[in-house]
Design a protein around this motif. Structure first.
Motif, PDB file in Angstrom:
ATOM      1  N   THR A 195     -10.680  -4.355  -4.094  1.00 14.08           N
ATOM      2  CA  THR A 195     -11.246  -5.517  -3.417  1.00 14.08           C
ATOM      3  C   THR A 195     -11.593  -6.578  -4.456  1.00 14.08           C
ATOM      4  O   THR A 195     -11.991  -6.264  -5.574  1.00 14.08           O
ATOM      5  CB  THR A 195     -12.495  -5.158  -2.579  1.00 14.08           C
ATOM      6  N   SER A 244      -9.300   0.724   1.332  1.00 15.79           N
ATOM      7  CA  SER A 244      -8.581  -0.181   0.429  1.00 15.79           C
ATOM      8  C   SER A 244      -8.775   0.281  -0.999  1.00 15.79           C
ATOM      9  O   SER A 244      -9.892   0.617  -1.407  1.00 15.79           O
ATOM     10  CB  SER A 244      -9.073  -1.622   0.594  1.00 15.79           C
ATOM     11  N   VAL A 265      -7.934  -6.121  -0.806  1.00 10.80           N
ATOM     12  CA  VAL A 265      -8.520  -7.089   0.126  1.00 10.80           C
ATOM     13  C   VAL A 265      -8.959  -8.290  -0.700  1.00 10.80           C
ATOM     14  O   VAL A 265      -9.757  -8.163  -1.622  1.00 10.80           O
ATOM     15  CB  VAL A 265      -9.718  -6.503   0.901  1.00 10.80           C
ATOM     16  N   GLU A 292      -4.943  -0.306   2.888  1.00 14.45           N
ATOM     17  CA  GLU A 292      -4.538  -1.542   2.220  1.00 14.45           C
ATOM     18  C   GLU A 292      -4.545  -1.365   0.709  1.00 14.45           C
ATOM     19  O   GLU A 292      -5.257  -0.511   0.183  1.00 14.45           O
ATOM     20  CB  GLU A 292      -5.521  -2.672   2.586  1.00 14.45           C
ATOM     21  N   ILE A 351     -15.154  -2.407   4.439  1.00  8.26           N
ATOM     22  CA  ILE A 351     -14.222  -1.440   3.843  1.00  8.26           C
ATOM     23  C   ILE A 351     -14.958  -0.104   3.766  1.00  8.26           C
ATOM     24  O   ILE A 351     -15.888   0.056   2.981  1.00  8.26           O
ATOM     25  CB  ILE A 351     -13.773  -1.897   2.442  1.00  8.26           C
ATOM     26  N   SER A 357       0.801  -1.224   0.000  1.00  7.87           N
ATOM     27  CA  SER A 357       0.000   0.000   0.000  1.00  7.87           C
ATOM     28  C   SER A 357       0.834   1.275   0.000  1.00  7.87           C
ATOM     29  O   SER A 357       0.285   2.374   0.122  1.00  7.87           O
ATOM     30  CB  SER A 357      -0.953   0.002   1.202  1.00  7.87           C
TER      31      SER A 357
END
Ligand code: IMP
Ligand code: MG
Length: 178
Positions: A129, A126, A101, A98, A140, A44
Motif C-alpha cells: 500500500t 494487498s 493499493v 491486489e 485492507i 497480483s
C-alpha cells in the motif's frame, strides 16, 4: 534488470515470509467459510500464486481484469472491467487479492461492484500500500508492506509490462519512466 532499480525494498525471502504469515491469518479467519480468492490481473498473479499455496483450507480461485495505468505511471481514475469473474459469487466469501493499493480508486470500484452481486462478504488482501497517495478510503484486511510514494516494480508489478518477473520488489529508477 537489477540495474534499472534505484533501490530494492523487499527481497524474495522477505516477501515469502510475509506471504506465509498472511496466508496463515486468512486460513484461520476463513475456516468453515466458502472462500473465493479473486486475483486482480495481471499485477497480483505472482502474489496470488504464492498466497494460495500457503492457504490450508479449501478455496476456489478466480480472476478479474480491470484497466489501470496502461503504459503511464499515473492512474487515469477510470476503472473498466476487462474480464469478469467466471463463477457465481452469491453467498460466497470473497477475498480480493491486489498487488498494490495506490489512490484506492480501483478497489473502491471493485468492492462496490462485487458487493452488489450478493456475496456473503468481501475483503481485501494487498501485498503493498502507498498510503501517501490515497484518495478513496479502502479497508485492507490483510496487508503485506507499506511503500513510499515512488514507482514500484517487481514480483508481478510492472512498468509498461516489464519487471513482473523479478522475485524482489523495488523502486524503479526515474530515468526509466520519465
Ligand atoms: P489505484 O486504483 O490508484 O489504487 O491503483 C491500483 C493499481 O495501479 C495497482 O493495482 C497497480 O496495478 C497500479 N499501480 C499503483 N501504483 C503502482 C506502482 O508504484 N507501480 C506499478 N503499478 C502501480
Ligand atoms: Mg493491479
Amino acid at each position: 534488470m537489477r540495474d534499472d532499480f534505484k533501490e530494492i525494498l523487499f527481497t524474495e525471502e522477505e516477501i515469502l515470509s510475509k506471504v506465509k504469515e498472511m496466508a496463515e491469518k486468512i486460513s484461520s479467519d476463513y475456516k468453515g467459510k466458502d472462500l473465493v480468492v479473486v486475483g486482480v490481473l495481471k499485477g497480483s498473479v505472482v502474489f496470488t500464486s504464492d498466497l494460495i499455496k500457503y492457504i490450508t483450507i479449501p478455496c476456489v480461485l478466480d480472476f478479474m481484469a480491470v484497466s489501470s495505468y496502461g503504459a503511464s505511471t499515473e492512474s487515469s481514475g477510470i476503472v473498466k472491467i476487462i474480464k469478469d469473474l467466471d463463477y457465481d459469487i452469491e453467498g460466497k466469501d470473497l477475498l480480493i487479492v491486489e498487488d498494490i493499493v495506490d489512490t484506492g480508486t480501483t478497489l473502491k470500484y471493485l468492492l462496490k461492484y462485487l458487493k452488489a452481486r450478493k456475496a456473503n462478504s468481501v475483503a481485501i488482501a494487498s501485498l503493498l500500500t502507498k498510503p501517501a497517495r490515497r484518495k478513496s478510503a479502502v479497508e485492507i484486511k490483510y496487508l503485506g508492506f507499506n511503500v513510499p510514494d515512488e514507482f514500484i516494480v517487481g514480483y508481478g508489478i510492472d512498468y509498461a509490462e516489464k519487471y513482473r518477473n523479478t522475485p524482489y520488489i523495488g523502486i524503479l529508477k526515474e530515468e526509466i519512466y520519465k
